[in-house]
Design a protein around this motif. Sequence first.
Motif, PDB file in Angstrom:
ATOM      1  N   VAL A  74       5.162  13.275  -0.242  1.00 21.55           N
ATOM      2  CA  VAL A  74       4.347  12.086  -0.006  1.00 21.55           C
ATOM      3  C   VAL A  74       3.619  12.213   1.335  1.00 21.55           C
ATOM      4  O   VAL A  74       4.255  12.455   2.363  1.00 21.55           O
ATOM      5  CB  VAL A  74       5.238  10.819  -0.007  1.00 21.55           C
ATOM      6  CG1 VAL A  74       4.385   9.566   0.192  1.00 21.55           C
ATOM      7  CG2 VAL A  74       6.045  10.729  -1.301  1.00 21.55           C
TER       8      VAL A  74
ATOM      9  N   THR B 249       1.316  10.338   4.107  1.00 27.70           N
ATOM     10  CA  THR B 249       1.065   8.955   4.541  1.00 27.70           C
ATOM     11  C   THR B 249       0.185   8.919   5.790  1.00 27.70           C
ATOM     12  O   THR B 249       0.338   9.750   6.687  1.00 27.70           O
ATOM     13  CB  THR B 249       2.415   8.269   4.863  1.00 27.70           C
ATOM     14  OG1 THR B 249       3.290   8.428   3.740  1.00 27.70           O
ATOM     15  CG2 THR B 249       2.264   6.788   5.149  1.00 27.70           C
ATOM     16  N   ASN B 250      -0.716   7.937   5.816  1.00 27.68           N
ATOM     17  CA  ASN B 250      -1.523   7.685   7.017  1.00 27.68           C
ATOM     18  C   ASN B 250      -0.586   7.120   8.089  1.00 27.68           C
ATOM     19  O   ASN B 250       0.031   6.067   7.892  1.00 27.68           O
ATOM     20  CB  ASN B 250      -2.627   6.679   6.667  1.00 27.68           C
ATOM     21  CG  ASN B 250      -3.529   6.333   7.846  1.00 27.68           C
ATOM     22  OD1 ASN B 250      -3.096   6.254   8.977  1.00 27.68           O
ATOM     23  ND2 ASN B 250      -4.809   6.102   7.544  1.00 27.68           N
TER      24      ASN B 250
ATOM     25  N   LEU C  81       0.156   3.385   7.510  1.00 26.77           N
ATOM     26  CA  LEU C  81       1.291   3.613   6.585  1.00 26.77           C
ATOM     27  C   LEU C  81       0.867   3.619   5.111  1.00 26.77           C
ATOM     28  O   LEU C  81       1.689   3.516   4.214  1.00 26.77           O
ATOM     29  CB  LEU C  81       2.421   2.594   6.809  1.00 26.77           C
ATOM     30  CG  LEU C  81       3.032   2.571   8.212  1.00 26.77           C
ATOM     31  CD1 LEU C  81       4.172   1.579   8.303  1.00 26.77           C
ATOM     32  CD2 LEU C  81       3.515   3.966   8.626  1.00 26.77           C
ATOM     33  N   GLU C  82      -0.439   3.724   4.884  1.00 27.19           N
ATOM     34  CA  GLU C  82      -0.929   3.793   3.496  1.00 27.19           C
ATOM     35  C   GLU C  82      -0.653   5.195   2.940  1.00 27.19           C
ATOM     36  O   GLU C  82      -0.807   6.197   3.633  1.00 27.19           O
ATOM     37  CB  GLU C  82      -2.424   3.512   3.458  1.00 27.19           C
ATOM     38  CG  GLU C  82      -2.964   3.483   2.037  1.00 27.19           C
ATOM     39  CD  GLU C  82      -4.467   3.217   1.963  1.00 27.19           C
ATOM     40  OE1 GLU C  82      -4.954   3.034   0.849  1.00 27.19           O
ATOM     41  OE2 GLU C  82      -5.144   3.220   3.001  1.00 27.19           O
ATOM     42  N   ILE C  83      -0.239   5.241   1.676  1.00 25.89           N
ATOM     43  CA  ILE C  83       0.025   6.539   1.052  1.00 25.89           C
ATOM     44  C   ILE C  83      -1.297   7.108   0.558  1.00 25.89           C
ATOM     45  O   ILE C  83      -2.012   6.494  -0.232  1.00 25.89           O
ATOM     46  CB  ILE C  83       1.062   6.403  -0.080  1.00 25.89           C
ATOM     47  CG1 ILE C  83       2.411   6.028   0.549  1.00 25.89           C
ATOM     48  CG2 ILE C  83       1.198   7.692  -0.873  1.00 25.89           C
ATOM     49  CD1 ILE C  83       3.338   5.314  -0.338  1.00 25.89           C
TER      50      ILE C  83
ATOM     51  N   ARG D 298       0.104  12.170  -3.174  1.00 24.39           N
ATOM     52  CA  ARG D 298       1.480  12.455  -3.609  1.00 24.39           C
ATOM     53  C   ARG D 298       1.476  13.675  -4.530  1.00 24.39           C
ATOM     54  O   ARG D 298       0.717  13.725  -5.489  1.00 24.39           O
ATOM     55  CB  ARG D 298       2.079  11.247  -4.345  1.00 24.39           C
ATOM     56  CG  ARG D 298       3.582  11.370  -4.585  1.00 24.39           C
ATOM     57  CD  ARG D 298       4.129  10.205  -5.382  1.00 24.39           C
ATOM     58  NE  ARG D 298       3.663  10.248  -6.776  1.00 24.39           N
ATOM     59  CZ  ARG D 298       2.903   9.319  -7.348  1.00 24.39           C
ATOM     60  NH1 ARG D 298       2.500   8.252  -6.679  1.00 24.39           N
ATOM     61  NH2 ARG D 298       2.516   9.450  -8.609  1.00 24.39           N
TER      62      ARG D 298
ATOM     63  N   CYS E   5      -1.811  12.200   9.609  1.00 23.11           N
ATOM     64  CA  CYS E   5      -0.897  11.986   8.486  1.00 23.11           C
ATOM     65  C   CYS E   5       0.477  12.593   8.755  1.00 23.11           C
ATOM     66  O   CYS E   5       0.613  13.544   9.526  1.00 23.11           O
ATOM     67  CB  CYS E   5      -1.468  12.619   7.214  1.00 23.11           C
ATOM     68  SG  CYS E   5      -2.925  11.774   6.584  1.00 23.11           S
TER      69      CYS E   5
ATOM     70  N   ASP F 238       6.671  13.219   3.813  1.00 22.33           N
ATOM     71  CA  ASP F 238       8.098  13.043   3.532  1.00 22.33           C
ATOM     72  C   ASP F 238       8.365  13.599   2.139  1.00 22.33           C
ATOM     73  O   ASP F 238       7.431  13.806   1.360  1.00 22.33           O
ATOM     74  CB  ASP F 238       8.475  11.559   3.601  1.00 22.33           C
ATOM     75  CG  ASP F 238       9.986  11.371   3.809  1.00 22.33           C
ATOM     76  OD1 ASP F 238      10.697  12.393   3.993  1.00 22.33           O
ATOM     77  OD2 ASP F 238      10.453  10.224   3.779  1.00 22.33           O
TER      78      ASP F 238
ATOM     79  N   ALA G 155       6.468   5.916  -4.183  1.00 24.95           N
ATOM     80  CA  ALA G 155       5.231   6.016  -3.382  1.00 24.95           C
ATOM     81  C   ALA G 155       4.011   5.835  -4.278  1.00 24.95           C
ATOM     82  O   ALA G 155       3.506   6.780  -4.869  1.00 24.95           O
ATOM     83  CB  ALA G 155       5.199   7.380  -2.693  1.00 24.95           C
TER      84      ALA G 155
ATOM     85  N   ILE H 297       0.060   4.821  -5.127  1.00 18.44           N
ATOM     86  CA  ILE H 297      -1.250   4.991  -4.478  1.00 18.44           C
ATOM     87  C   ILE H 297      -2.269   4.082  -5.156  1.00 18.44           C
ATOM     88  O   ILE H 297      -2.340   4.022  -6.387  1.00 18.44           O
ATOM     89  CB  ILE H 297      -1.710   6.475  -4.591  1.00 18.44           C
ATOM     90  CG1 ILE H 297      -0.731   7.372  -3.818  1.00 18.44           C
ATOM     91  CG2 ILE H 297      -3.136   6.655  -4.075  1.00 18.44           C
ATOM     92  CD1 ILE H 297      -1.013   8.854  -3.946  1.00 18.44           C
TER      93      ILE H 297
ATOM     94  N   LYS I 220      -5.773   9.280  -3.494  1.00 20.25           N
ATOM     95  CA  LYS I 220      -6.529   8.046  -3.375  1.00 20.25           C
ATOM     96  C   LYS I 220      -7.998   8.378  -3.579  1.00 20.25           C
ATOM     97  O   LYS I 220      -8.554   9.226  -2.890  1.00 20.25           O
ATOM     98  CB  LYS I 220      -6.303   7.480  -1.965  1.00 20.25           C
ATOM     99  CG  LYS I 220      -6.844   6.116  -1.728  1.00 20.25           C
ATOM    100  CD  LYS I 220      -6.343   5.596  -0.388  1.00 20.25           C
ATOM    101  CE  LYS I 220      -6.860   4.218  -0.107  1.00 20.25           C
ATOM    102  NZ  LYS I 220      -8.225   4.187   0.385  1.00 20.25           N
TER     103      LYS I 220
END
Length: 205
Positions: free
Chosen positions: A88, A90-91, A95-97, A100, A151, A154, A175, A177, A202
């Motif tokens: 995953v 993430t920004n 914290l936006e995903i 993935r 970014c 995880d 997670a 999107i 995204k």
Amino acid sequence: MTSAAVKSRSAITVRGSAEIVCDYLNFGINSILFQRGLYPPETFKAVENYGLSILMSEDNKIKDFLSTTLDQLKEWLVKRTVNKIALVITNVRTLEIMERWDFKVEYEGDATEGESQISEKPLKQIKKEIRDVLKQIASSVAYLPLLDCLCSFDIQIYTTNDVELPKEWSEAEPANIKNAQSVKMRSFSTNIHKMETVVTYKNDD
């Protein structure tokens, strides 16, 4: 030498198959971290494997994290208790995903054989299949949107409900999107574990 001796020597065990899967994940995840620009390019070093030159992180924190995660994963693959591994991205600020990578696991052959299950599939053929997937990962930068923000990454491992989590692991939310688009890569199989790789990103277009 008897043919039986030759045959048993070339066979892949369940543990051997789990190792092949974890090796693929180690190279695949490192390749993604490099291709997606999560860390400076000078912190990676080219390593030859699968007939390819793959860029691997030399950052000890990343190496330790992946080593610990994949060692645990190996045990769960042997016991058939994992159905998906997700990388995953993430920004860090919002914290936006953003992205993935799903590595979906299917179990082939007879489950009742347990750890005595054997695959006769040639290692050379499995490595060729893995090479084809890694080539697709490397070329994915051509269509994936640029990650123009800081970014972090995880790893989530989706297990069956009866798995006892090690104390340093924690439950995580799936997670998801927004405005997601997915691209499916080729799969590879050891005839014990089959792995399918899908990237979901995204799409703001």
